[in-house]
Design a protein around this motif. Sequence first.
Motif, PDB file in Angstrom:
ATOM      1  N   LEU A   1       5.170   3.602  14.027  1.00 60.56           N
ATOM      2  CA  LEU A   1       4.020   4.471  13.787  1.00 60.56           C
ATOM      3  C   LEU A   1       2.790   3.654  13.405  1.00 60.56           C
ATOM      4  CD1 LEU A   1       2.985   7.426  13.530  1.00 60.56           C
ATOM      5  CD2 LEU A   1       3.735   7.351  11.146  1.00 60.56           C
ATOM      6  N   LEU A   2       2.968   2.655  12.549  1.00 65.96           N
ATOM      7  CA  LEU A   2       1.857   1.797  12.136  1.00 65.96           C
ATOM      8  C   LEU A   2       1.281   1.025  13.323  1.00 65.96           C
ATOM      9  CD1 LEU A   2       3.059   0.387   8.716  1.00 65.96           C
ATOM     10  CD2 LEU A   2       1.010   1.739   9.113  1.00 65.96           C
ATOM     11  N   GLN A   3       2.144   0.556  14.206  1.00 70.27           N
ATOM     12  CA  GLN A   3       1.659  -0.174  15.381  1.00 70.27           C
ATOM     13  C   GLN A   3       0.741   0.709  16.215  1.00 70.27           C
ATOM     14  OE1 GLN A   3       5.181  -1.577  17.390  1.00 70.27           O
ATOM     15  NE2 GLN A   3       5.691  -2.994  15.749  1.00 70.27           N
ATOM     16  N   GLY A   4       1.153   1.945  16.435  1.00 69.96           N
ATOM     17  CA  GLY A   4       0.317   2.877  17.189  1.00 69.96           C
ATOM     18  C   GLY A   4      -0.988   3.173  16.472  1.00 69.96           C
ATOM     19  N   HIS A   5      -0.916   3.323  15.152  1.00 70.37           N
ATOM     20  CA  HIS A   5      -2.105   3.623  14.355  1.00 70.37           C
ATOM     21  C   HIS A   5      -3.107   2.466  14.412  1.00 70.37           C
ATOM     22  CE1 HIS A   5      -4.533   5.266  11.124  1.00 70.37           C
ATOM     23  NE2 HIS A   5      -4.402   4.131  10.457  1.00 70.37           N
TER      24      HIS A   5
END
Length: 126
Positions: free
Chosen positions: A51-55
Amino acid sequence: MPVLVTAEEELNLVKTMRSGDLVPGHAVLSDDDIIRFLRARNYDVRRTSKLLQGHVRWLGQLEAKGGVSQAEVRLAVPTSRLLGVNASGTPVLLMHAAKWDPDLYDLPTFEKYFVYVMQRMIRLGP
């Protein structure tokens, strides 16, 4: 079912994520940011990292478009107002959707402004 985690355990998970290169763009993410994402994924480190990578990728795309200028903020201000925080410390935002004139600025500009406001609210929040 939500996982119950102490504040100390949260900070240990943040350290684990930072030390294992599981936090992309770690320089721009505070511990509070990472904890927010951990909570959103029920403390699943693998899912949180994804999720952090996408964010971070999405924020990078916004920055590549020039971020939010003061002119854009001033243009959008009549549509919303950050009122501060309520008694429990939660940020309060009042948005006047009827005042939004799509002819004044396009959707990408509104998206950048919305991100700007949400990031300010997150910083104000408990």
